[in-house]
Every structure is written in C-alpha cells, then in structure tokens.
Design a protein around this motif. Structure first.
Motif, mmCIF file in Angstrom:
data_model
loop_
_atom_site.group_PDB
_atom_site.id
_atom_site.type_symbol
_atom_site.label_atom_id
_atom_site.label_comp_id
_atom_site.label_asym_id
_atom_site.label_seq_id
_atom_site.Cartn_x
_atom_site.Cartn_y
_atom_site.Cartn_z
ATOM 1 N N UNK A 171 -4.688 1.741 2.818
ATOM 2 C CA UNK A 171 -3.428 2.445 3.081
ATOM 3 C C UNK A 171 -2.933 3.158 1.833
ATOM 4 N N UNK A 172 -3.097 2.544 0.675
ATOM 5 C CA UNK A 172 -2.653 3.180 -0.568
ATOM 6 C C UNK A 172 -3.346 4.525 -0.765
ATOM 7 N N UNK A 227 0.807 -1.219 0.000
ATOM 8 C CA UNK A 227 0.000 0.000 0.000
ATOM 9 C C UNK A 227 0.836 1.264 0.000
ATOM 10 N N UNK A 228 1.956 1.250 0.729
ATOM 11 C CA UNK A 228 2.817 2.422 0.782
ATOM 12 C C UNK A 228 3.445 2.706 -0.582
ATOM 13 N N UNK A 229 3.964 1.670 -1.213
ATOM 14 C CA UNK A 229 4.617 1.857 -2.516
ATOM 15 C C UNK A 229 3.615 2.325 -3.569
ATOM 16 N N UNK A 230 2.458 1.678 -3.637
ATOM 17 C CA UNK A 230 1.464 2.053 -4.650
ATOM 18 C C UNK A 230 0.931 3.458 -4.394
ATOM 19 N N UNK A 231 0.634 3.778 -3.141
ATOM 20 C CA UNK A 231 0.146 5.117 -2.832
ATOM 21 C C UNK A 231 1.176 6.192 -3.118
ATOM 22 N N UNK A 232 2.442 5.916 -2.797
ATOM 23 C CA UNK A 232 3.498 6.901 -3.046
ATOM 24 C C UNK A 232 3.716 7.123 -4.536
ATOM 25 N N UNK A 233 3.734 6.051 -5.310
ATOM 26 C CA UNK A 233 3.906 6.184 -6.762
ATOM 27 C C UNK A 233 2.757 6.968 -7.382
ATOM 28 N N UNK A 285 -1.384 8.092 -0.688
ATOM 29 C CA UNK A 285 -1.515 8.950 -1.869
ATOM 30 C C UNK A 285 -1.933 10.360 -1.451
ATOM 31 N N UNK A 286 -2.907 10.477 -0.567
ATOM 32 C CA UNK A 286 -3.346 11.795 -0.112
ATOM 33 C C UNK A 286 -2.237 12.558 0.592
ATOM 34 N N UNK A 287 -1.471 11.861 1.432
ATOM 35 C CA UNK A 287 -0.359 12.520 2.120
ATOM 36 C C UNK A 287 0.710 12.979 1.135
ATOM 37 N N UNK A 288 1.032 12.123 0.164
ATOM 38 C CA UNK A 288 2.071 12.458 -0.813
ATOM 39 C C UNK A 288 1.633 13.624 -1.686
ATOM 40 N N UNK A 289 0.352 13.672 -2.041
ATOM 41 C CA UNK A 289 -0.152 14.785 -2.850
ATOM 42 C C UNK A 289 0.058 16.123 -2.152
ATOM 43 N N UNK A 322 3.754 8.396 10.376
ATOM 44 C CA UNK A 322 2.682 8.271 11.359
ATOM 45 C C UNK A 322 1.470 7.570 10.782
ATOM 46 N N UNK A 323 1.033 8.008 9.605
ATOM 47 C CA UNK A 323 -0.110 7.391 8.935
ATOM 48 C C UNK A 323 0.176 5.920 8.626
ATOM 49 N N UNK A 324 1.398 5.634 8.191
ATOM 50 C CA UNK A 324 1.753 4.272 7.806
ATOM 51 C C UNK A 324 1.748 3.338 9.019
ATOM 52 N N UNK A 325 2.356 3.775 10.123
ATOM 53 C CA UNK A 325 2.443 2.916 11.310
ATOM 54 C C UNK A 325 1.061 2.650 11.900
#
Length: 307
Positions: free
Chosen positions: A180-181, A119-125, A185-189, A221-224
């Motif tokens: 999580x993705x 979820x982290x990798x897909x959301x970040x990409x 994604x929202x955080x990265x945006x 924080x969001x990820x953990x």
C-alpha cells in the motif's frame, strides 16, 4: 410529420453515488458481503463475546462425554447436540470453531486497518516530501519486501508471543503495509503537481494539511481497495502463523490453531479439519470478492449502462 419528443430530464449523480451504484450492482460483491455478514453474526451471536452471552448453550473450553464417536449431528433440517461434532476430549467443536472465527476476524480486520494506516502515512510522506525522506522510507519498504513475509512475521511474532492477540495484530500490521505504501506514493507523486495543490502552496497552507486534506482524499479509492485485500491476506497469514505455532496461543483458539491442533486427526475425525478450513476459505474469498467489487466501483473507466 411527427416530431421527435425531447428527451426527459437526465438524472445526475455525484461521484459517491456512482461508486455506490457500481458496487451494489456487482453481484459477486453483494453475495460475498451477505455471506461475510452472516458468518460474522453467527460467530459473535452464537457463543457471545466477553460478558455478553450468546444463544448457544456450550462453550469452547468445557469437555463432556463423546456422543457417537464425536461425529457431527448437523443435518439438512436439524442441528442436533453437536452440529460440528466433538473433538478428542469431548469439547463442542461448533463453539470452538465460532471462537476461532471471532479471533481470526478480529485479527484480520484490525491488521487490515493498522497496515492501511501505516502504509498510507509512509507512502504519503515519501511521495509528497521526496528527497531524503523518500529515500529513507522507500529503502525501508524495499528491505521489508525482499524478506519473505511469513518468515519475517514468524520471527517477530515469536518475540511478541506473550502479548496476546493484540501483540500479534501489531506484528502483522508492521509487516504487511509495504504494498500500500508504494501504491499511495505513486498516487501522491502524480497529485502533488496538480493545480489545486500548487494553489494551496501559494497561499501558505501547511504541507501536512495539503497532504491530508487535499491529496489523500483523492487516493481514497486505492486505499479502500487495498485495505480489503490486506484483510484477506491477514486472515491467511494469521492462519499460517497459528498453524506453525507462532500465532494465537492456547488456551485461546483461532481457525489456524484449530487446524494445527487437529491435523493428526484428519483420517479418523476429518470434521475437525473441515470446518475451520471451510471458514478460513469462506472469509478469505468473501473479502476478496468485496475487494473486486470496490475496485470496479472506484475505477473511473467503468462505464456501465444505465449510469
């Protein structure tokens, strides 16, 4: 006239120290953490794991004569020969429950870690590159979200039933990363337009380095917090699949499989249903309370007295 004494030096804390202080002051999370550690130690030290022996002298496969109808011998101050009783063929149910707890914990934590990474990798990409990358990844996420999770997991798990518990881990991780993705994604945006990201781009930093070195640490924080709730959801999902016959397969056991195997004995030997159910409930609640504590600790709007 008495002058006012100047205030003493104020101790300052780093962000990590503030997070730890908030978490350790969360009573529910501390109690839940202690109970979860106790359950984990009990499960892995009692019957051992692999070549490592435990302190309990029985295993979950050996049968024997039924004593007093297989009733539990656990008392207020005594353990007895079979504290959780015996099943219908004379197996020690304490050993079976401990083995089921081991498997359920391994699956839950492995799924939590796996789904968090996916979820982290897909959301970040999706959040960083936008455009066609975001369109493809988010449409895939939306597709998985609209399919009922239990149905999707059951169908895939049926195909991977011969791969053992690690095959089940892969299946559950594949179907539980979507929430999580979207969060990442929202955080990265919101972070990709910040000044430190623009400065990194200006000096020619590689996009992947920007994403994993500069952006993702600010979403930890969001990820953990999401990872803890993924663990809680995973143990319930694994129990549901095992109850339906699509999860852990005999001769191994999990808590959900124990409930499934002995559901018909509920009226005559209810302890065969109670103990696995109580351990499932205890683990899920403990992880959820720990997640609540972490969420409060990472929330920057928390302003507790004494910090």
């Amino acid at each position: 006239m008495v002058g006012l004494l100047p205030d003493g030096p104020q101790k300052s804390y780093s962000q990590a120290q503030l997070i730890r202080r908030r978490f350790f002051r969360h009573r529910g999370a501390m109690v839940a953490l202690a109970v979860l550690v106790f359950i984990t130690l009990l499960a892995f030290t009692s019957i051992g794991i692999g070549p490592i022996p435990g302190w309990w002298d029985k295993n979950f496969t050996s049968t024997g004569p039924s004593i007093d109808g297989g009733r539990p011998t656990l008392g207020w101050f005594t353990i007895g020969e079979h504290p959780f009783g015996q099943d219908t063929v004379g197996r020690d149910f304490f050993a079976a429950t401990m083995r089921g707890t081991q498997i359920s914990l391994i699956i839950a934590f492995a799924v939590g870690i796996g789904s968090t990474i996916i979820g982290t990798v897909i959301g970040a990409l999706a959040g960083y590159f936008r455009g066609w990358v975001e369109s493809i990844l988010m449409r895939l996420t939306d597709l998985l979200i609209i399919i009922p999770l239990l149905v999707l997991a059951a169908v895939i798990a049926r195909r991977a039933s011969d791969a053992g518990i690690w095959g089940l881990v892969v299946v559950l991780a594949i179907v539980t990363w979507t929430s999580l993705a979207r969060l990442v994604r929202g955080e990265v945006l919101s972070l990709r337009e910040r000044e430190f990201v623009s400065a990194a781009r200006a000096i020619g930093t590689h996009p992947l380095r920007i994403m994993f070195r500069h952006i993702l640490p600010n979403t930890v924080g969001v990820i953990i917090v999401s990872a803890t709730f993924s663990i809680s959801a995973a143990i319930l999902l694994e129990s549901s699949l095992s109850f339906l016959g699509y999860g852990v397969q005999a001769p191994d056991v999990s808590l959900g499989l124990l409930i499934s195997d002995y559901q018909n004995a509920f009226t005559v030997r209810p302890w065969l249903f109670w103990f696995p159910g109580m351990f499932i409930l205890a683990i899920a609640l403990c992880v959820s309370f720990i997640g609540d504590g972490l969420r409060d600790a990472f929330d920057p709007r928390q302003n507790r007295k004494g910090e």
